[in-house]
Scaffold this motif. Sequence first.
Motif, PDB file in Angstrom:
ATOM      1  N   UNK A  57       6.029  10.191   9.183  1.00 25.55           N
ATOM      2  CA  UNK A  57       6.849  11.401   9.173  1.00 25.55           C
ATOM      3  C   UNK A  57       6.514  12.314   7.999  1.00 25.55           C
ATOM      4  N   UNK A  58       6.004  11.770   6.913  1.00 24.22           N
ATOM      5  CA  UNK A  58       5.666  12.634   5.778  1.00 24.22           C
ATOM      6  C   UNK A  58       4.370  12.205   5.157  1.00 24.22           C
ATOM      7  N   UNK A  59       3.907  12.971   4.179  1.00 27.74           N
ATOM      8  CA  UNK A  59       2.699  12.564   3.466  1.00 27.74           C
ATOM      9  C   UNK A  59       3.092  12.140   2.062  1.00 27.74           C
ATOM     10  N   UNK A  60       2.911  10.879   1.786  1.00 30.02           N
ATOM     11  CA  UNK A  60       3.274  10.403   0.461  1.00 30.02           C
ATOM     12  C   UNK A  60       1.994  10.185  -0.317  1.00 30.02           C
ATOM     13  N   UNK A  61       1.421  11.294  -0.723  1.00 34.23           N
ATOM     14  CA  UNK A  61       0.094  11.244  -1.316  1.00 34.23           C
ATOM     15  C   UNK A  61       0.052  10.335  -2.532  1.00 34.23           C
ATOM     16  N   UNK A  62       1.088  10.442  -3.359  1.00 33.64           N
ATOM     17  CA  UNK A  62       1.091   9.645  -4.576  1.00 33.64           C
ATOM     18  C   UNK A  62       1.125   8.151  -4.230  1.00 33.64           C
ATOM     19  N   UNK A  63       1.997   7.799  -3.285  1.00 37.13           N
ATOM     20  CA  UNK A  63       2.103   6.404  -2.866  1.00 37.13           C
ATOM     21  C   UNK A  63       0.785   5.939  -2.248  1.00 37.13           C
ATOM     22  N   UNK A  64       0.179   6.818  -1.465  1.00 40.01           N
ATOM     23  CA  UNK A  64      -1.095   6.468  -0.831  1.00 40.01           C
ATOM     24  C   UNK A  64      -2.184   6.239  -1.865  1.00 40.01           C
ATOM     25  N   UNK A  65      -2.146   7.068  -2.878  1.00 43.58           N
ATOM     26  CA  UNK A  65      -3.125   6.962  -3.953  1.00 43.58           C
ATOM     27  C   UNK A  65      -2.962   5.603  -4.658  1.00 43.58           C
ATOM     28  N   UNK A  66      -1.726   5.259  -4.925  1.00 49.25           N
ATOM     29  CA  UNK A  66      -1.451   3.978  -5.569  1.00 49.25           C
ATOM     30  C   UNK A  66      -1.858   2.818  -4.668  1.00 49.25           C
ATOM     31  N   UNK A  67      -1.591   3.002  -3.394  1.00 47.82           N
ATOM     32  CA  UNK A  67      -1.899   1.958  -2.428  1.00 47.82           C
ATOM     33  C   UNK A  67      -3.376   1.577  -2.495  1.00 47.82           C
ATOM     34  N   UNK A  68      -4.217   2.606  -2.512  1.00 53.93           N
ATOM     35  CA  UNK A  68      -5.659   2.356  -2.547  1.00 53.93           C
ATOM     36  C   UNK A  68      -6.046   1.501  -3.723  1.00 53.93           C
ATOM     37  N   UNK A  69      -5.488   1.861  -4.847  1.00 55.96           N
ATOM     38  CA  UNK A  69      -5.757   1.127  -6.070  1.00 55.96           C
ATOM     39  C   UNK A  69      -5.387  -0.345  -5.941  1.00 55.96           C
ATOM     40  N   UNK A  70      -4.187  -0.556  -5.467  1.00 55.33           N
ATOM     41  CA  UNK A  70      -3.672  -1.922  -5.360  1.00 55.33           C
ATOM     42  C   UNK A  70      -4.425  -2.719  -4.304  1.00 55.33           C
ATOM     43  N   UNK A  71      -4.781  -2.013  -3.234  1.00 51.87           N
ATOM     44  CA  UNK A  71      -5.494  -2.667  -2.144  1.00 51.87           C
ATOM     45  C   UNK A  71      -6.852  -3.167  -2.638  1.00 51.87           C
ATOM     46  N   UNK A  72      -7.516  -2.331  -3.402  1.00 48.92           N
ATOM     47  CA  UNK A  72      -8.804  -2.718  -3.974  1.00 48.92           C
ATOM     48  C   UNK A  72      -8.651  -3.966  -4.815  1.00 48.92           C
ATOM     49  N   UNK A  73      -7.612  -3.975  -5.625  1.00 43.27           N
ATOM     50  CA  UNK A  73      -7.411  -5.115  -6.516  1.00 43.27           C
ATOM     51  C   UNK A  73      -7.045  -6.364  -5.733  1.00 43.27           C
ATOM     52  N   UNK A  74      -6.187  -6.179  -4.747  1.00 46.06           N
ATOM     53  CA  UNK A  74      -5.741  -7.301  -3.915  1.00 46.06           C
ATOM     54  C   UNK A  74      -6.932  -7.966  -3.220  1.00 46.06           C
ATOM     55  N   UNK A  75      -7.800  -7.124  -2.659  1.00 47.65           N
ATOM     56  CA  UNK A  75      -8.930  -7.670  -1.888  1.00 47.65           C
ATOM     57  C   UNK A  75      -9.868  -8.506  -2.759  1.00 47.65           C
ATOM     58  N   UNK A  76      -9.903  -8.185  -4.027  1.00 48.91           N
ATOM     59  CA  UNK A  76     -10.804  -8.922  -4.926  1.00 48.91           C
ATOM     60  C   UNK A  76     -10.395 -10.380  -5.091  1.00 48.91           C
ATOM     61  N   UNK A  77      -9.176 -10.706  -4.665  1.00 45.09           N
ATOM     62  CA  UNK A  77      -8.714 -12.095  -4.781  1.00 45.09           C
ATOM     63  C   UNK A  77      -9.308 -13.010  -3.719  1.00 45.09           C
ATOM     64  N   UNK A  78      -9.996 -12.413  -2.747  1.00 43.84           N
ATOM     65  CA  UNK A  78     -10.457 -13.215  -1.613  1.00 43.84           C
ATOM     66  C   UNK A  78     -11.968 -13.413  -1.647  1.00 43.84           C
ATOM     67  N   UNK A  79     -12.395 -14.527  -1.044  1.00 46.30           N
ATOM     68  CA  UNK A  79     -13.834 -14.732  -0.940  1.00 46.30           C
ATOM     69  C   UNK A  79     -14.409 -13.889   0.201  1.00 46.30           C
ATOM     70  N   UNK A  80     -13.637 -13.837   1.311  1.00 48.60           N
ATOM     71  CA  UNK A  80     -14.072 -13.010   2.442  1.00 48.60           C
ATOM     72  C   UNK A  80     -12.914 -12.146   2.942  1.00 48.60           C
TER      73      UNK A  80
END
Length: 252
Positions: A105-128
């Motif tokens: 319903x809306x664009x939460x650019x700031x939240x989206x920006x943060x999401x990317x950051x966290x997602x990158x970090x989260x993915x680094x915890x995995x081997x695959x």
Amino acid sequence: MITVGVAGKGGTGKTTVCALTIVALKRAGKRPLLAVDADPSSMLCEVLGVLAPPSLVSLVDEVGRSFDKLPQGMDKSRYLEYRIREAVSENRDFDVLLMGRTEGPGCYCYANHLLRDHLDRLEKNYQFVVIDNEAGLEHLSRRTTRQLDLLLLTTITSRTSLLSVERILEMVNDRNLDIRVGKVCLVVNEMAGNSLPSLAEKFSLPSFRLPVDREILTRSEKGQGLMDLPDDSPALVSIKDNLLPILNSLVN
Ligand SMILES: Nc1ncnc2c1ncn2[C@@H]1O[C@H](COP(=O)(O)OP(=O)(O)O)[C@@H](O)[C@H]1O
Ligand SMILES: [Mg+2]
């Protein structure tokens, strides 16, 4: 972390290949594993036989709306990070992340920006990390990690699905999109016939065949998952024989 993405025309076996890859990696003792469902209409959780967690899009939407209402001093980034952890559904053998639909319903650019950051970090915890994409690579162009170690392009032996492959390859090679892909491999799904189409040769990509698998068909009709597929299931055998060596070579 090794990131594997699967793309291709709808109905060519993307979700099946993702699920089989998770099954094969799990049985080879590889962990931790993350399955990412980035196709809004995907059934990855169902095919894996796990409950779908809340989608990241719905979470960012909700968190973005509540940013105004956070108590003074509460760090927005921390709050989102905490909520993202909630969105990772942890199963016995692998974790699952559901991206969800992007048109909120809306664009939460700031939240989206943060999401990317966290997602990158989260993915680094995995081997695959194995990502089931929508037909094209649209979502990848929205991701920060526009990087895949291996891109699997699924195709059946039809001209239109090969044209999709061609289009995706154009995206991958388009410097403006800044998508970085280490290796590309064609997965020729034989479910609709098994004559290797001539267009495939023109790509001159490494490829392997995914044989018709009656057990997968039956399970799909019954809505049963693939995690306990027999070891000698032909499609799983093909993934083990053809894909695992490629994945192992990426690790080393
Ligand atoms: N090699 C195969 N053998 C048998 N059934 C298959 C095979 N590949 C895909 N299927 C079935 O075909 C349907 C479409 O596959 P799916 O993986 O959902 O495609 P996509 O994710 O690309 O839309 C599903 O019902 C799936 O079970
Ligand atoms: Mg799918």
